[in-house]
Every structure is written in C-alpha cells, then in structure tokens.
Design a protein around this motif. Structure first.
Motif, PDB file in Angstrom:
ATOM      1  N   SER A 124      -3.173   5.471  -5.044  1.00  0.00           N
ATOM      2  CA  SER A 124      -3.962   4.363  -5.598  1.00  0.00           C
ATOM      3  C   SER A 124      -3.576   3.070  -4.907  1.00  0.00           C
ATOM      4  O   SER A 124      -2.424   2.869  -4.527  1.00  0.00           O
ATOM      5  CB  SER A 124      -3.739   4.229  -7.115  1.00  0.00           C
ATOM      6  OG  SER A 124      -2.384   3.905  -7.396  1.00  0.00           O
ATOM      7  N   LEU A 125      -4.564   2.216  -4.748  1.00  0.00           N
ATOM      8  CA  LEU A 125      -4.371   0.902  -4.131  1.00  0.00           C
ATOM      9  C   LEU A 125      -5.094  -0.137  -4.971  1.00  0.00           C
ATOM     10  O   LEU A 125      -6.274   0.030  -5.293  1.00  0.00           O
ATOM     11  CB  LEU A 125      -4.919   0.890  -2.703  1.00  0.00           C
ATOM     12  CG  LEU A 125      -4.957  -0.469  -1.983  1.00  0.00           C
ATOM     13  CD1 LEU A 125      -3.539  -0.956  -1.696  1.00  0.00           C
ATOM     14  CD2 LEU A 125      -5.755  -0.377  -0.686  1.00  0.00           C
ATOM     15  N   ASN A 126      -4.377  -1.192  -5.341  1.00  0.00           N
ATOM     16  CA  ASN A 126      -4.964  -2.292  -6.116  1.00  0.00           C
ATOM     17  C   ASN A 126      -4.560  -3.608  -5.465  1.00  0.00           C
ATOM     18  O   ASN A 126      -3.368  -3.876  -5.275  1.00  0.00           O
ATOM     19  CB  ASN A 126      -4.468  -2.258  -7.569  1.00  0.00           C
ATOM     20  CG  ASN A 126      -4.922  -1.015  -8.307  1.00  0.00           C
ATOM     21  OD1 ASN A 126      -6.044  -0.928  -8.771  1.00  0.00           O
ATOM     22  ND2 ASN A 126      -4.030  -0.031  -8.413  1.00  0.00           N
ATOM     23  N   ALA A 151       0.576  -0.289  -3.832  1.00  0.00           N
ATOM     24  CA  ALA A 151       0.125   1.026  -3.386  1.00  0.00           C
ATOM     25  C   ALA A 151       1.096   2.076  -3.915  1.00  0.00           C
ATOM     26  O   ALA A 151       2.318   1.887  -3.866  1.00  0.00           O
ATOM     27  CB  ALA A 151       0.051   1.090  -1.870  1.00  0.00           C
ATOM     28  N   LEU A 152       0.546   3.164  -4.429  1.00  0.00           N
ATOM     29  CA  LEU A 152       1.361   4.247  -4.982  1.00  0.00           C
ATOM     30  C   LEU A 152       1.357   5.435  -4.024  1.00  0.00           C
ATOM     31  O   LEU A 152       0.305   5.952  -3.663  1.00  0.00           O
ATOM     32  CB  LEU A 152       0.831   4.677  -6.350  1.00  0.00           C
ATOM     33  CG  LEU A 152       1.536   5.876  -6.995  1.00  0.00           C
ATOM     34  CD1 LEU A 152       2.991   5.532  -7.311  1.00  0.00           C
ATOM     35  CD2 LEU A 152       0.796   6.334  -8.249  1.00  0.00           C
ATOM     36  N   ILE A 153       2.584   5.867  -3.654  1.00  0.00           N
ATOM     37  CA  ILE A 153       2.769   7.064  -2.834  1.00  0.00           C
ATOM     38  C   ILE A 153       3.379   8.134  -3.737  1.00  0.00           C
ATOM     39  O   ILE A 153       4.476   7.952  -4.267  1.00  0.00           O
ATOM     40  CB  ILE A 153       3.701   6.791  -1.641  1.00  0.00           C
ATOM     41  CG1 ILE A 153       3.165   5.620  -0.795  1.00  0.00           C
ATOM     42  CG2 ILE A 153       3.866   8.032  -0.778  1.00  0.00           C
ATOM     43  CD1 ILE A 153       4.139   5.148   0.272  1.00  0.00           C
ATOM     44  N   SER A 239       8.426  -5.414  -1.849  1.00  0.00           N
ATOM     45  CA  SER A 239       9.393  -4.623  -2.620  1.00  0.00           C
ATOM     46  C   SER A 239       8.963  -3.167  -2.646  1.00  0.00           C
ATOM     47  O   SER A 239       7.789  -2.847  -2.446  1.00  0.00           O
ATOM     48  CB  SER A 239       9.528  -5.165  -4.052  1.00  0.00           C
ATOM     49  OG  SER A 239       8.305  -5.000  -4.759  1.00  0.00           O
ATOM     50  N   VAL A 240       9.947  -2.310  -2.896  1.00  0.00           N
ATOM     51  CA  VAL A 240       9.716  -0.875  -3.023  1.00  0.00           C
ATOM     52  C   VAL A 240      10.484  -0.398  -4.254  1.00  0.00           C
ATOM     53  O   VAL A 240      11.662  -0.713  -4.411  1.00  0.00           O
ATOM     54  CB  VAL A 240      10.196  -0.103  -1.774  1.00  0.00           C
ATOM     55  CG1 VAL A 240      10.017   1.400  -1.977  1.00  0.00           C
ATOM     56  CG2 VAL A 240       9.452  -0.568  -0.537  1.00  0.00           C
ATOM     57  N   SER A 241       9.818   0.353  -5.117  1.00  0.00           N
ATOM     58  CA  SER A 241      10.469   0.869  -6.320  1.00  0.00           C
ATOM     59  C   SER A 241       9.990   2.296  -6.576  1.00  0.00           C
ATOM     60  O   SER A 241       8.908   2.693  -6.131  1.00  0.00           O
ATOM     61  CB  SER A 241      10.176  -0.017  -7.535  1.00  0.00           C
ATOM     62  OG  SER A 241       8.779  -0.044  -7.795  1.00  0.00           O
ATOM     63  N   VAL A 247       6.456   6.500  -5.467  1.00  0.00           N
ATOM     64  CA  VAL A 247       7.017   5.276  -4.896  1.00  0.00           C
ATOM     65  C   VAL A 247       5.943   4.195  -4.921  1.00  0.00           C
ATOM     66  O   VAL A 247       4.845   4.386  -4.377  1.00  0.00           O
ATOM     67  CB  VAL A 247       7.510   5.520  -3.452  1.00  0.00           C
ATOM     68  CG1 VAL A 247       8.031   4.219  -2.844  1.00  0.00           C
ATOM     69  CG2 VAL A 247       8.593   6.593  -3.430  1.00  0.00           C
ATOM     70  N   MET A 248       6.268   3.079  -5.556  1.00  0.00           N
ATOM     71  CA  MET A 248       5.346   1.943  -5.652  1.00  0.00           C
ATOM     72  C   MET A 248       5.741   0.892  -4.623  1.00  0.00           C
ATOM     73  O   MET A 248       6.877   0.411  -4.623  1.00  0.00           O
ATOM     74  CB  MET A 248       5.362   1.341  -7.049  1.00  0.00           C
ATOM     75  CG  MET A 248       4.325   0.252  -7.275  1.00  0.00           C
ATOM     76  SD  MET A 248       2.629   0.889  -7.262  1.00  0.00           S
ATOM     77  CE  MET A 248       2.614   1.793  -8.819  1.00  0.00           C
ATOM     78  N   VAL A 249       4.801   0.547  -3.769  1.00  0.00           N
ATOM     79  CA  VAL A 249       5.044  -0.435  -2.712  1.00  0.00           C
ATOM     80  C   VAL A 249       4.224  -1.680  -3.015  1.00  0.00           C
ATOM     81  O   VAL A 249       3.008  -1.596  -3.231  1.00  0.00           O
ATOM     82  CB  VAL A 249       4.648   0.134  -1.333  1.00  0.00           C
ATOM     83  CG1 VAL A 249       4.949  -0.885  -0.238  1.00  0.00           C
ATOM     84  CG2 VAL A 249       5.369   1.446  -1.070  1.00  0.00           C
ATOM     85  N   SER A 250       4.879  -2.828  -3.035  1.00  0.00           N
ATOM     86  CA  SER A 250       4.204  -4.110  -3.259  1.00  0.00           C
ATOM     87  C   SER A 250       4.150  -4.867  -1.942  1.00  0.00           C
ATOM     88  O   SER A 250       5.176  -5.029  -1.269  1.00  0.00           O
ATOM     89  CB  SER A 250       4.936  -4.947  -4.315  1.00  0.00           C
ATOM     90  OG  SER A 250       4.940  -4.276  -5.558  1.00  0.00           O
TER      91      SER A 250
END
Length: 262
Positions: A124-126, A151-153, A239-241, A247-250
């Motif tokens: 997903s991408l927002n 973005a969600l990986i 950021s990466v969390s 894995v959520m990438v901002s």
C-alpha cells in the motif's frame, strides 16, 4: 301569485319593436401568470448544473493526468488513484495551483536493486501533496511544496527481496526488528534481524542473532540492502519501522518535482 302588471320589466326584457333583448353575458377574465421569473429560475438552475458537471469532468481528467505523472515519477507498475481536493476545481486549474492532493495505491511493484531480485512489492502507498503547481496545460512537470508518503512492504515481499529460502517465515519482533523462523523437525529456530534506514533511498536488513540457525539457511537475509532508485528529486526516506503487517517506510520532501517521461 300573479305578476304585478304595473311593475316595470327588466331592461334586458324590454323590446324596441323586435321582441325581447338578449340577456347580458358575464365574462370572467382569468388572471395570466407571469412566466418570466420562472423561466429565469430554470435557466439559472440549468447553468449551475452544467457548471458543476463540467467542473467534475475537468477534475476527473486532471486526476487521471496527474496519476500518470506520479506513476512515471515513482516508477510504479500501475496507475495510482489521485484525488484533487477543493471545489470548485476550475479556479484551481486557472490558477495552476492545487492546494491539496492525495494519492493511494495498492499491490504496486517498483524496480529496486537488492540481493534477492530487482522488483520490490509495495502492498500500500499513501501520499499527500501540499501546494502542487504546474506551468501550463500542456506541461508534463509539476512542482510540489511538500510531499509526504508512507509505503508498506509485507514480510513476504521483504523475504523475496532478501532471497530468503523456502521454509523460512518472517514476522514482527519489535519496532525495528524482524523475526526469521525456520522449522527443523519438531523445533522452531528463530533469528532476529534489525531493519534500519542506511541512506536517503536505502533500507538495510542485518541479522543480529541467528538463534542457532545456520547462516546459509537464511540465504542473503543475513545482511542485505534495498535500494529504491526512483524517488523524485528532494524526496528521501525519513524513517523505517516494523509493524505487524510488515515494514513501513516514510518518505518526504520539499520543493520537489513530478515529471511524466515521454
């Protein structure tokens, strides 16, 4: 009761030598309604409806064009969904200035250099764009004052990028940690890896505790980097969390440019 012979006859009964006169005819005149104001009201309503319809049609066309620019700028496999906020749209179009635009996409892929392969799956991408400006109606570029996106990986996609062998599953282990589990007979062995940002467009995965799993059983997952080359100028990973989903990438940037390659 007999009529009084001395009582004068009504005027309409009096004769002038030719018999009785015709009784008077009473004509009731209907008051005509004025149709002018009604026609004017209908005309105004029709014009307003046409303006609203044309506004929405133009809005939809611009959203489609902008989606193509975003797809090209980010290197996405498909065209995302774009929403231009604000009404009316015509005033923003004439001013070449859109105050707020949102972008959503799901199940996209982008080209990325990594140990496991060259395709990164984005679940997903927002994104939100504040202050989008373009030079002209035929321009293929647009500038953005503020660009923010997440973005969600998924863990499956992360494992594919890391070349994780079959039989190894990845899951959440902490805010910046991923657990790699390998089933060996009745035993489940788990290794722990940290996921961090290692550059403006890079994500690094490094196993800190193998938990008894042989190094070769994790493939390249023990230590690898994901490089995302297709980011607009000025946009970088912030950021990466690690979440329960993956894995959520901002990413964010200011004064960046979106362009549509021909």
């Amino acid at each position: 009761m007999s009529a009084d012979p001395t009582r004068p006859l009504p005027e309409w009964w009096q004769t002038q030598g030719q018999g009785p006169a015709e009784p008077p005819t009473f004509v009731i005149q209907k008051k005509r309604r004025r149709k002018g104001p009604l026609i004017a009201l209908i005309t105004v309503i029709v014009i307003l409806v046409l303006l609203v319809v044309s506004d929405r049609v133009a809005n939809a066309y611009a959203e489609n064009q902008m989606a193509s620019q975003v797809q090209s700028s980010l290197g996405l496999s498909g065209k995302p969904s774009v929403t231009i906020h604000g009404f009316p749209f015509w005033t923003q179009l004439i001013a070449h200035d859109f105050k707020n635009v949102t972008i959503t996409a799901s199940n996209e892929t982008i080209n990325s250099a990594s140990a496991g392969g060259g395709t990164l799956e984005i679940a997903s991408l927002n994104a939100t764009l504040h202050g989008l400006h373009f030079q002209g109606f035929s321009s293929n570029t647009a500038t953005v004052d503020q660009f923010n996106a997440t973005a969600l990986i998924t863990f499956t996609a992360l494992g594919s990028m890391g070349g994780v062998p079959q039989g190894v599953t990845l899951s959440y282990a902490g805010p910046n940690q991923v657990k790699a589990t390998l089933s060996v007979g009745p035993l489940d062995l788990s290794a722990t890896a940290t996921v961090t940002q290692s550059g403006p467009n890079q994500i690094h995965v490094h196993v800190t505790n193998f938990g008894g799993i042989p190094t070769d059983q994790l493939g390249n997952f023990g230590n690898f980097t994901i490089t995302i080359p297709k980011l607009p100028a000025g946009v970088t990973i912030q950021s990466v969390s690690v979440t329960q989903q993956g894995v959520m990438v901002s990413i964010a940037g200011v004064n960046t440019t979106l362009s549509q390659n021909s």
